[in-house]
Design a protein around this motif. Sequence first.
Motif, PDB file in Angstrom:
ATOM      1  N   THR A  27       9.560  23.125  33.213  1.00 17.53           N
ATOM      2  CA  THR A  27       8.570  24.083  32.709  1.00 17.53           C
ATOM      3  C   THR A  27       8.756  24.383  31.224  1.00 17.53           C
ATOM      4  O   THR A  27       7.844  24.915  30.596  1.00 17.53           O
ATOM      5  N   GLY A 146       0.369  30.038  31.149  1.00 19.50           N
ATOM      6  CA  GLY A 146       0.007  28.918  32.010  1.00 19.50           C
ATOM      7  C   GLY A 146      -1.485  28.641  31.999  1.00 19.50           C
ATOM      8  O   GLY A 146      -1.920  27.483  31.897  1.00 19.50           O
ATOM      9  N   GLN A 148      -3.569  29.309  29.625  1.00 20.02           N
ATOM     10  CA  GLN A 148      -3.932  28.744  28.322  1.00 20.02           C
ATOM     11  C   GLN A 148      -3.463  27.299  28.190  1.00 20.02           C
ATOM     12  O   GLN A 148      -4.196  26.447  27.673  1.00 20.02           O
ATOM     13  N   ASN A 149      -2.232  27.036  28.630  1.00 16.19           N
ATOM     14  CA  ASN A 149      -1.703  25.668  28.544  1.00 16.19           C
ATOM     15  C   ASN A 149      -2.581  24.685  29.313  1.00 16.19           C
ATOM     16  O   ASN A 149      -2.718  23.519  28.929  1.00 16.19           O
ATOM     17  N   ALA A 150      -3.166  25.154  30.413  1.00 13.03           N
ATOM     18  CA  ALA A 150      -4.019  24.302  31.238  1.00 13.03           C
ATOM     19  C   ALA A 150      -5.461  24.264  30.727  1.00 13.03           C
ATOM     20  O   ALA A 150      -6.288  23.520  31.249  1.00 13.03           O
ATOM     21  N   ALA A 184      -5.228  20.989  36.911  1.00 14.87           N
ATOM     22  CA  ALA A 184      -4.395  22.193  36.887  1.00 14.87           C
ATOM     23  C   ALA A 184      -4.777  23.138  38.017  1.00 14.87           C
ATOM     24  O   ALA A 184      -3.916  23.716  38.689  1.00 14.87           O
ATOM     25  N   SER A 365       1.131  19.517  29.909  1.00 17.94           N
ATOM     26  CA  SER A 365       1.139  20.971  30.081  1.00 17.94           C
ATOM     27  C   SER A 365       0.321  21.402  31.287  1.00 17.94           C
ATOM     28  O   SER A 365       0.613  22.433  31.912  1.00 17.94           O
ATOM     29  N   PHE A 366      -0.704  20.614  31.672  1.00 15.87           N
ATOM     30  CA  PHE A 366      -1.502  21.014  32.833  1.00 15.87           C
ATOM     31  C   PHE A 366      -0.711  20.880  34.133  1.00 15.87           C
ATOM     32  O   PHE A 366      -1.041  21.507  35.138  1.00 15.87           O
ATOM     33  N   ALA A 369       1.632  24.120  34.076  1.00 16.17           N
ATOM     34  CA  ALA A 369       0.877  25.371  34.094  1.00 16.17           C
ATOM     35  C   ALA A 369       0.832  26.027  35.480  1.00 16.17           C
ATOM     36  O   ALA A 369       1.035  27.239  35.590  1.00 16.17           O
TER      37      ALA A 369
END
Length: 452
Positions: A27, A146, A148-150, A184, A365-366, A369
């Motif tokens: 993570t 999470g 936002q990252n996705a 995601a 990142s997805f 997330a």
Amino acid sequence: MEKFFKLKEHGTDVRTEVIAGITTFMTMAYILAVNPNILGATGMDSGAVFTATALASALASFAMAILANMPFVLSAGMGLNAYFTYTVVMGMGYSWQTALTAVFFEGLIFIVLSVTNVREAIFNAIPVPLKIAVSVGIGLFIAFIGLQNAHIVVDGATLVTMFSFKGSLAAGTFQSEGITVLLAMIGILITAILVLKNIKGNILIGILVTWLLGILCQLFGLYVPNPEAGFYSLIPSGIVSAPAPIAPTLLQLDFSNVFSLNFLVVIFAFLFVDIFDTLGTLIGCASKAGLLDKDGKLPGIRGALLADAIGTTAGACLGTSTITTFVESSSGIAEGGRTGLTAVVAGALFVLALFFSPIFLAIPSFATAPALIIVGFFMMQQVAKIDWSDMLTAIPAFICIGAMAFMYSISEGIAFGIISYTLLHLIMGEGKKVTTLMYILTVIFILKYFLL
């Protein structure tokens, strides 16, 4: 390992700790790609920063295991690296060598504050309701990260809004961005189902399954990488790679500006944010792990704080920005990590990343997330421990939670929580219930907003 880490005493075992360490690393592995990119904007050698970040993260995590036997993992702090680049170097005009020197002095000051119990005293001075609020606030904060990252949550006319699949199809970006948002969301459902079925390693499995689905989408042409837009291949470009030389950043400190007023302001800014980000993370993660005692104190906190300080000092010497305890440690704790063995496993993976960087840098990142969002759910459960009928303590707790999530900062959440707690008690004639240190912290926080 049983003798050193006291696994049975903490209700855990080697398998659980290993899974927790891998989960935490997965993570937060994004820092190995993001930190060189951010610091590279200052003119620093990106390859050297990658190596320095991995080594400093491993060293600090090992120190956490040895000095505190806690499941917290450390690396270059997000926000602090941006301050390093965009404010100190690009904004104030200092060289990156001078900025590293400021981080070095910050680390030395941290060591002194940790050894002399100043940071421990601050931790213990924060009232229990606010400590619970910090844990809840971090839950919202990490879930927001999470989302936002996705790219499930994106910029919009209302400041933030949900990603538009219709707009993505119209713009022709569905095969790059849109499909990752969908993956995601599927990953969140998969991870939630694994949690509901109480499957061991559910969060780690969720990450790997989501990543695998992404790879399959790429192989079948449903996902098309677009590097210019930040969407890269999900298939590792290789397996083994030689570590980049660290010489360009190693011991590149510049002491020529040490005695200037601006330099002291820079050190204080680094110090301030790191102190309260670290304390907030320790409070939140320790609360979730059940490591706090009945008085809300964390036994062995001095070792944890010292590990953080050592990591920052060593990181500056190696060539990276402030090393701090990562909020993503909560993902390993959610997997059952309770001892320093979790930190050792994650630290070892940072070392391995030097030689297997193509694999670790391919983790999207997805895929991580969903883990952050589910961990946010776990940490939000602490909200039930707040006595909402006692409004004198519940209102500051609510302010702390809201500020942490909506101001996108752990330290701001703590600041607003402490200020509101102190002022409301004072105004309502309950000032005697507030400790002297809380009054001091309130004054410092208020001055900070006017002077920095």
